[in-house]
Design an enzyme around this catalytic site. Structure first.
Site, PDB file in Angstrom:
ATOM      1  CD  GLU A  86      -2.911   1.008   2.424  1.00 59.02           C
ATOM      2  OE1 GLU A  86      -2.985  -0.034   3.103  1.00 59.02           O
ATOM      3  OE2 GLU A  86      -3.596   2.015   2.653  1.00 59.02           O
ATOM      4  CE  LYS A 270      -6.070  -1.465   6.131  1.00 64.64           C
ATOM      5  NZ  LYS A 270      -5.329  -0.589   5.202  1.00 64.64           N
ATOM      6  CG  ASP A 286       1.533 -15.936  13.102  1.00 64.45           C
ATOM      7  OD1 ASP A 286       0.678 -15.282  12.497  1.00 64.45           O
ATOM      8  OD2 ASP A 286       1.338 -17.087  13.519  1.00 64.45           O
ATOM      9  CG  HIS A 384      -3.851   6.912  -0.371  1.00 71.56           C
ATOM     10  ND1 HIS A 384      -2.991   5.972   0.157  1.00 71.56           N
ATOM     11  CD2 HIS A 384      -4.625   6.256  -1.251  1.00 71.56           C
ATOM     12  CE1 HIS A 384      -3.246   4.801  -0.386  1.00 71.56           C
ATOM     13  NE2 HIS A 384      -4.239   4.941  -1.251  1.00 71.56           N
TER      14      HIS A 384
HETATM   15  P1  NAD Z   1      10.117 -22.222  17.451  1.00 72.97           P
HETATM   16  O1  NAD Z   1       9.591 -23.447  18.135  1.00 72.97           O
HETATM   17  O2  NAD Z   1      10.559 -22.351  16.046  1.00 72.97           O
HETATM   18  O3  NAD Z   1      11.347 -21.629  18.263  1.00 72.97           O
HETATM   19  C1  NAD Z   1      11.378 -21.440  19.645  1.00 72.97           C
HETATM   20  C2  NAD Z   1      12.562 -22.210  20.227  1.00 72.97           C
HETATM   21  O4  NAD Z   1      13.775 -21.527  19.943  1.00 72.97           O
HETATM   22  C3  NAD Z   1      12.497 -22.321  21.706  1.00 72.97           C
HETATM   23  O5  NAD Z   1      11.783 -23.487  22.051  1.00 72.97           O
HETATM   24  C4  NAD Z   1      13.955 -22.405  22.125  1.00 72.97           C
HETATM   25  O6  NAD Z   1      14.345 -23.753  22.268  1.00 72.97           O
HETATM   26  C5  NAD Z   1      14.722 -21.827  20.960  1.00 72.97           C
HETATM   27  N1  NAD Z   1      15.450 -20.582  21.307  1.00 72.97           N
HETATM   28  C6  NAD Z   1      16.738 -20.289  20.966  1.00 72.97           C
HETATM   29  N2  NAD Z   1      17.089 -19.076  21.430  1.00 72.97           N
HETATM   30  C7  NAD Z   1      16.008 -18.583  22.060  1.00 72.97           C
HETATM   31  C8  NAD Z   1      15.752 -17.325  22.719  1.00 72.97           C
HETATM   32  N3  NAD Z   1      16.685 -16.344  22.835  1.00 72.97           N
HETATM   33  N4  NAD Z   1      14.510 -17.113  23.219  1.00 72.97           N
HETATM   34  C9  NAD Z   1      13.552 -18.070  23.115  1.00 72.97           C
HETATM   35  N5  NAD Z   1      13.750 -19.271  22.515  1.00 72.97           N
HETATM   36  C10 NAD Z   1      14.975 -19.529  21.980  1.00 72.97           C
HETATM   37  O7  NAD Z   1       9.099 -21.022  17.460  1.00 72.97           O
HETATM   38  P2  NAD Z   1       7.937 -20.502  18.414  1.00 72.97           P
HETATM   39  O8  NAD Z   1       8.240 -19.066  18.684  1.00 72.97           O
HETATM   40  O9  NAD Z   1       7.688 -21.377  19.592  1.00 72.97           O
HETATM   41  O10 NAD Z   1       6.661 -20.608  17.443  1.00 72.97           O
HETATM   42  C11 NAD Z   1       6.414 -19.643  16.466  1.00 72.97           C
HETATM   43  C12 NAD Z   1       5.707 -20.259  15.270  1.00 72.97           C
HETATM   44  O11 NAD Z   1       4.499 -20.888  15.661  1.00 72.97           O
HETATM   45  C13 NAD Z   1       5.336 -19.224  14.266  1.00 72.97           C
HETATM   46  O12 NAD Z   1       5.776 -19.674  13.008  1.00 72.97           O
HETATM   47  C14 NAD Z   1       3.805 -19.216  14.317  1.00 72.97           C
HETATM   48  O13 NAD Z   1       3.295 -18.864  13.056  1.00 72.97           O
HETATM   49  C15 NAD Z   1       3.488 -20.609  14.691  1.00 72.97           C
HETATM   50  N6  NAD Z   1       2.173 -20.914  15.298  1.00 72.97           N
HETATM   51  C16 NAD Z   1       1.294 -19.948  15.722  1.00 72.97           C
HETATM   52  C17 NAD Z   1       0.082 -20.294  16.332  1.00 72.97           C
HETATM   53  C18 NAD Z   1      -0.844 -19.216  16.840  1.00 72.97           C
HETATM   54  O14 NAD Z   1      -0.507 -18.060  16.785  1.00 72.97           O
HETATM   55  N7  NAD Z   1      -2.025 -19.531  17.375  1.00 72.97           N
HETATM   56  C19 NAD Z   1      -0.223 -21.643  16.522  1.00 72.97           C
HETATM   57  C20 NAD Z   1       0.690 -22.617  16.084  1.00 72.97           C
HETATM   58  C21 NAD Z   1       1.899 -22.249  15.495  1.00 72.97           C
END
Ligand code: NAD
Length: 433
Positions: A86, A270, A286, A384
């Site tokens: 946009e 928005k 996300d 815009h």
């Molecule tokens: P992930 O599991 O890929 O990574 C998190 C992991 O990274 C942790 O478990 C940890 O072991 C590691 N890590 C390394 N350094 C870290 C630090 N400094 N801080 C924290 N962790 C560290 O990702 P996630 O964040 O658990 O999940 C995100 C994904 O889940 C996104 O892609 C999202 O789209 C998806 N998702 C979203 C939903 C929802 O929003 N309802 C539901 C399901 C999945």
């Protein structure tokens, strides 16, 4: 590395051509040539990497990445990458960041990195008894989760608390909800939390005699709020025939409309999300999760209202504040897979998820101000449509130098429409033949 200073105040950046903008980023040491390459179509996300990210991949899809300028957040200058289709969003954010800079920039903060996981507990005979049993065994239940994610544990994150909520009325009758509060540090946290919820469920069933049905993260991340504030000196709001006081008061009247009426609040919020989503996209986050959390938070008092507030401070200046749940990560998910994300985080100089959330909240507040200022004065279309003119020119079939030439003519005629653009292009082509 050159001796050019790093600042977010890159004057005249918008007037440079693409090549010159690249040079500016390289010369100031914001990016290496390789990192910059991650933003270019010919060397961006490799097809093979894309194939590992989602299912049934057949290609990659590009969007423009622009840089919002002038941002100063908690005293630090930040260049902010924004990905969106946009026009006028990047310009609006940059302009408002310049005004905010005159009042000391943005001050932003976060409440922490606690995410909520939910367990739905059904088939209970006595909700209060089950609640007491869970709370009496809280430490054991949390202790059982401690080693689930050793990386998170070593970073000081992991399971922190349990809370129980009774849902007295629903389509299936009363039930209990257990909230697992987890500190996910620099991750968005959905996978971490979902894994822990699933792991916790059998112990909860055993303890309560109930049946754990859903085990899933809540996107209403109200233990992970980010907020941003700014003060705009009233005189900085004056332009053309508009006085600073008039613009200031007009902005507050416009905000009051959104705060009182959900029809207006939807569009007002928005506008905030225009800025927020663009930074989330650039950083591989996300944005649906943040959207869901933001709108649920906007309705937390039982009716949907503005996420921001605008008021006059003691000195008579305009003061704005934005607060919303911001579940953003700098690790995990797509963040370390997409090469453009690494370049975007480097460009901003972001070191933690909380810093990223503070930037995102500041951009949301700037974007909100841009829309309110335009609405309260000239109306949103004037600025815009001028910026939209180039897209109209391309849609009409213009290419190369003709895009800017045609856009300029459309603006001059004040006829920024595809039919008119086609007509002009037609006469130019006839002229050639
Ligand atoms: P992930 O599991 O890929 O990574 C998190 C992991 O990274 C942790 O478990 C940890 O072991 C590691 N890590 C390394 N350094 C870290 C630090 N400094 N801080 C924290 N962790 C560290 O990702 P996630 O964040 O658990 O999940 C995100 C994904 O889940 C996104 O892609 C999202 O789209 C998806 N998702 C979203 C939903 C929802 O929003 N309802 C539901 C399901 C999945």
């Amino acid at each position: 590395m050159s001796h050019k200073k790093q600042t977010s105040r890159l004057k005249g950046f918008y007037q440079l051509d693409l090549e010159e903008r690249h040079q500016e980023l390289l010369e100031r040491g914001y990016l290496t040539p390789e990192e910059l390459g991650a933003f270019l179509p010919e060397s961006g996300l490799p097809l093979e990497t894309a194939d590992h990210m989602i299912e049934n991949v057949v290609g990659v899809f590009s969007l423009p990445l622009g840089i919002a300028l002038n941002f100063q957040i908690n005293g630090v200058d930040r260049l902010v990458p924004m990905v969106l289709e946009e026009p006028s969003v990047v310009a609006g954010a940059s302009f408002m960041a310049r005004l905010a800079r005159e009042g000391g920039g943005f001050s932003a903060s976060c409440t922490g990195s606690i995410m909520i996981g939910q367990l739905q507990i059904l088939d209970l005979k006595d909700l209060s008894l089950a609640r007491d049993q869970i709370l009496a065994h809280k430490e054991d239940l949390l202790g059982g989760l401690e080693d689930l994610d050793p990386i998170l544990r070593d970073l000081g994150g992991g399971p922190k608390d349990l809370e129980v909520r009774e849902i007295p009325h629903s389509a299936i009758g009363p039930f209990l909800v257990l909230h697992l509060l987890m500190d996910v540090r620099d991750a968005m946290g959905a996978n971490v939390v979902n894994t822990a919820c699933e792991f916790l469920a059998p112990a909860v069933e055993e303890l309560t005699g109930g049946r754990v049905h859903l085990r899933i993260l809540s996107n209403l991340a109200d233990r992970r709020l980010a907020s941003a504030r700014c003060t705009i000196p009233t005189q900085s709001l004056a332009f053309e025939e508009y006085s600073g006081e008039g613009v200031r008061d007009g902005i507050i009247e416009a905000w009051a409309f959104a705060d009182a009426d959900p029809y207006r609040a939807a569009t007002h919020n928005k506008g905030i999300m225009n800025g927020i989503d663009a930074v989330l996209l650039a950083t591989g986050n996300d944005w649906r999760a943040v959207e869901a959390g933001a709108h649920a938070y906007a309705a937390r008092y039982g009716f949907y209202r503005s996420l921001s507030t605008w008021a006059v401070d003691r000195e008579g200046n305009l003061q704005g504040e934005l607060e919303l749940p911001l579940a953003v990560g700098t690790v995990g998910g797509a963040t370390r897979v997409h090469p453009g994300v690494n370049a975007a985080l480097k460009l901003m100089g972001v070191e933690s998820a909380s810093q990223l959330a503070e930037i995102v909240a500041s951009v949301g507040l700037a974007q909100n101000l841009a829309a309110l200022r335009a609405l309260a004065t000239d109306g949103i279309q004037r600025g815009h449509m001028r910026l939209h003119a180039r897209q109209v020119a391309v849609t009409a079939g213009a290419a190369g130098d003709l895009v800017n030439k045609l856009a300029a003519l459309l603006i001059e005629e004040n006829e920024i429409r595809v039919d008119r653009a086609r007509e002009i292009l037609g006469t130019w082509q006839e002229g050639k033949e």
